[in-house]
Scaffold this motif. Structure first.
Motif, PDB file in Angstrom:
ATOM      1  N   LYS A   1       0.830  -1.206   0.000  1.00 22.01           N
ATOM      2  CA  LYS A   1       0.000   0.000   0.000  1.00 22.01           C
ATOM      3  C   LYS A   1       0.862   1.254   0.000  1.00 22.01           C
ATOM      4  N   MET A   2       1.930   1.238   0.796  1.00 22.80           N
ATOM      5  CA  MET A   2       2.829   2.389   0.829  1.00 22.80           C
ATOM      6  C   MET A   2       3.550   2.545  -0.495  1.00 22.80           C
ATOM      7  N   HIS A   3       3.885   1.419  -1.105  1.00 20.36           N
ATOM      8  CA  HIS A   3       4.683   1.446  -2.331  1.00 20.36           C
ATOM      9  C   HIS A   3       3.921   2.060  -3.504  1.00 20.36           C
ATOM     10  N   ASN A   4       2.612   1.864  -3.550  1.00 16.67           N
ATOM     11  CA  ASN A   4       1.875   2.352  -4.719  1.00 16.67           C
ATOM     12  C   ASN A   4       0.659   3.199  -4.362  1.00 16.67           C
ATOM     13  N   GLY A   5       0.581   3.675  -3.106  1.00 18.22           N
ATOM     14  CA  GLY A   5      -0.586   4.447  -2.703  1.00 18.22           C
ATOM     15  C   GLY A   5      -0.242   5.791  -2.108  1.00 18.22           C
ATOM     16  N   PHE A   6      -1.235   6.393  -1.482  1.00 17.32           N
ATOM     17  CA  PHE A   6      -1.092   7.699  -0.826  1.00 17.32           C
ATOM     18  C   PHE A   6      -0.562   8.767  -1.791  1.00 17.32           C
ATOM     19  N   ASN A   7      -1.110   8.756  -2.995  1.00 21.90           N
ATOM     20  CA  ASN A   7      -0.603   9.663  -4.025  1.00 21.90           C
ATOM     21  C   ASN A   7      -0.867  11.128  -3.720  1.00 21.90           C
ATOM     22  N   HIS A   8      -1.970  11.440  -3.039  1.00 21.36           N
ATOM     23  CA  HIS A   8      -2.263  12.839  -2.727  1.00 21.36           C
ATOM     24  C   HIS A   8      -1.293  13.368  -1.676  1.00 21.36           C
ATOM     25  N   ILE A   9      -0.992  12.560  -0.681  1.00 25.89           N
ATOM     26  CA  ILE A   9      -0.003  12.979   0.322  1.00 25.89           C
ATOM     27  C   ILE A   9       1.350  13.177  -0.344  1.00 25.89           C
ATOM     28  N   ARG A  10       1.739  12.259  -1.186  1.00 22.93           N
ATOM     29  CA  ARG A  10       3.031  12.371  -1.876  1.00 22.93           C
ATOM     30  C   ARG A  10       3.114  13.680  -2.676  1.00 22.93           C
ATOM     31  N   ARG A  11       2.014  13.988  -3.372  1.00 22.87           N
ATOM     32  CA  ARG A  11       2.015  15.161  -4.260  1.00 22.87           C
ATOM     33  C   ARG A  11       2.110  16.460  -3.471  1.00 22.87           C
TER      34      ARG A  11
ATOM     35  N   GLU B   1      -6.692  10.733   2.944  1.00 24.84           N
ATOM     36  CA  GLU B   1      -5.594   9.772   2.979  1.00 24.84           C
ATOM     37  C   GLU B   1      -4.913   9.758   4.346  1.00 24.84           C
ATOM     38  N   ILE B   2      -4.738  10.928   4.939  1.00 23.22           N
ATOM     39  CA  ILE B   2      -4.106  10.988   6.261  1.00 23.22           C
ATOM     40  C   ILE B   2      -4.983  10.304   7.308  1.00 23.22           C
ATOM     41  N   ASP B   3      -6.291  10.521   7.230  1.00 19.44           N
ATOM     42  CA  ASP B   3      -7.201   9.866   8.179  1.00 19.44           C
ATOM     43  C   ASP B   3      -7.118   8.350   8.037  1.00 19.44           C
ATOM     44  N   PHE B   4      -7.097   7.868   6.793  1.00 15.36           N
ATOM     45  CA  PHE B   4      -6.973   6.427   6.576  1.00 15.36           C
ATOM     46  C   PHE B   4      -5.639   5.909   7.097  1.00 15.36           C
ATOM     47  N   LEU B   5      -4.572   6.624   6.780  1.00 18.37           N
ATOM     48  CA  LEU B   5      -3.241   6.247   7.243  1.00 18.37           C
ATOM     49  C   LEU B   5      -3.203   6.154   8.764  1.00 18.37           C
ATOM     50  N   ASP B   6      -3.735   7.161   9.420  1.00 18.82           N
ATOM     51  CA  ASP B   6      -3.741   7.208  10.884  1.00 18.82           C
ATOM     52  C   ASP B   6      -4.511   6.019  11.456  1.00 18.82           C
ATOM     53  N   GLN B   7      -5.700   5.783  10.955  1.00 17.26           N
ATOM     54  CA  GLN B   7      -6.517   4.687  11.465  1.00 17.26           C
ATOM     55  C   GLN B   7      -5.849   3.335  11.223  1.00 17.26           C
ATOM     56  N   HIS B   8      -5.271   3.165  10.041  1.00 21.56           N
ATOM     57  CA  HIS B   8      -4.667   1.887   9.680  1.00 21.56           C
ATOM     58  C   HIS B   8      -3.428   1.603  10.526  1.00 21.56           C
ATOM     59  N   LEU B   9      -2.523   2.576  10.614  1.00 18.86           N
ATOM     60  CA  LEU B   9      -1.312   2.364  11.391  1.00 18.86           C
ATOM     61  C   LEU B   9      -1.643   2.239  12.878  1.00 18.86           C
TER      62      LEU B   9
ATOM     63  N   ALA C   1      10.511   0.698   7.910  1.00 12.33           N
ATOM     64  CA  ALA C   1      11.387   1.457   7.023  1.00 12.33           C
ATOM     65  C   ALA C   1      10.591   2.122   5.910  1.00 12.33           C
ATOM     66  N   PHE C   2       9.549   1.440   5.434  1.00 12.20           N
ATOM     67  CA  PHE C   2       8.748   2.007   4.348  1.00 12.20           C
ATOM     68  C   PHE C   2       7.873   3.161   4.817  1.00 12.20           C
ATOM     69  N   TYR C   3       7.432   3.121   6.060  1.00 17.30           N
ATOM     70  CA  TYR C   3       6.566   4.188   6.555  1.00 17.30           C
ATOM     71  C   TYR C   3       7.326   5.327   7.212  1.00 17.30           C
ATOM     72  N   ALA C   4       8.623   5.168   7.426  1.00 14.44           N
ATOM     73  CA  ALA C   4       9.411   6.237   8.048  1.00 14.44           C
ATOM     74  C   ALA C   4       9.358   7.543   7.247  1.00 14.44           C
ATOM     75  N   PRO C   5       9.549   7.522   5.911  1.00 15.29           N
ATOM     76  CA  PRO C   5       9.457   8.791   5.177  1.00 15.29           C
ATOM     77  C   PRO C   5       8.079   9.442   5.274  1.00 15.29           C
ATOM     78  N   MET C   6       7.031   8.629   5.286  1.00 17.96           N
ATOM     79  CA  MET C   6       5.690   9.188   5.433  1.00 17.96           C
ATOM     80  C   MET C   6       5.548   9.881   6.778  1.00 17.96           C
ATOM     81  N   CYS C   7       6.068   9.257   7.823  1.00 22.41           N
ATOM     82  CA  CYS C   7       5.998   9.864   9.149  1.00 22.41           C
ATOM     83  C   CYS C   7       6.784  11.167   9.202  1.00 22.41           C
ATOM     84  N   LEU C   8       7.905  11.230   8.496  1.00 17.69           N
ATOM     85  CA  LEU C   8       8.679  12.467   8.462  1.00 17.69           C
ATOM     86  C   LEU C   8       7.953  13.558   7.681  1.00 17.69           C
TER      87      LEU C   8
END
Length: 228
Positions: free
Chosen positions: A105-115, A142-150, A171-178
């Motif tokens: 999911k991290m590898h190919n999702g959360f495109n709005h947060i990335r942008r 996306e942030i709400d989903f991320l928060d609930q999921h993690l 390791a995959f979610y560390a950049p998102m957290c930053l």
């Protein structure tokens, strides 16, 4: 084994960060080769350096002798196969399957947060964070989903990381957290504590410290500033 890991700027490169953290945390010896993001045009130094290694023209790239592995997830999977005694993935097969799903999911999702929230470790941009949340509801969703999921994973975890001990998933979610930290996005308490835990993890703290030492400003990675 003689690994060389080619990475981009630590301040900006989320993809580079992930396998670097895995190798550092699990003490897999490697030589680091930094390739600065001077541009992505075919004649840029970055492309001229990477294209002979990786036809996709991206980092990270791992070399192991004459073998070249590109893409952060492919690199981490390769390392897990090459070092089976190391718990890069959770030991339990069910937890391992869940961890792989989370990473996918991290590898190919959360495109709005990335942008809208590019990783920029050196910058603290709370006002930009609030403007983005106000103007782009898809980012908040996306942030709400991320928060609930993690948060659900952390609540079920037997340790302080997503699946107990530190793994490829963390390791995959560390950049998102930053990203969330840099834009000072308010999260649930459980996710906020996890972000603090990650930042205090030795490998993550080392990456952050080295990112702050770069003293580099790359305009194409700075949508919200014109100078440091």
């Amino acid at each position: 084994m003689s690994y060389t890991l080619y990475i981009g700027n630590k301040n900006y490169s989320t993809w580079s960060m992930r396998p670097w953290l895995v190798m550092k945390h699990f003490q897999i010896d490697f030589t680091e080769q930094l390739v600065r993001f001077d541009g992505f045009a075919a004649d840029s130094v970055f492309k001229q350096t990477i294209l002979p290694l990786n036809p996709y023209g991206t980092v990270p790239v791992l070399t192991d002798g004459d073998l070249v592995v590109s893409d952060s997830l492919a690199i981490c999977e390769y390392l897990a196969e090459r070092h089976p005694p190391l718990p890069l993935w959770p030991q339990d097969y069910k937890a391992r399957a869940k961890a792989r799903s989370v990473v996918a999911k991290m590898h190919n999702g959360f495109n709005h947060i990335r942008r809208h929230f590019p990783m920029n470790i050196e910058a603290v941009l709370p006002e930009i964070g609030q403007i983005v949340l106000r103007d782009f509801p898809a980012v908040k969703q996306e942030i709400d989903f991320l928060d609930q999921h993690l948060s659900s994973l952390l609540a079920a975890s037997a340790g302080k990381y997503l699946f107990g001990e530190f793994s490829i998933a963390d390791a995959f979610y560390a950049p998102m957290c930053l990203r969330l930290k840099g834009f000072q996005i308010q999260t649930s308490e459980i996710l906020a504590n996890y972000i603090n835990t990650l930042c205090a993890t030795e490998a993550v703290a080392a990456w952050i410290a080295q990112a702050l030492e770069e003293k580099d400003f790359i305009a194409m990675d700075e949508p919200y500033r014109i100078a440091r």
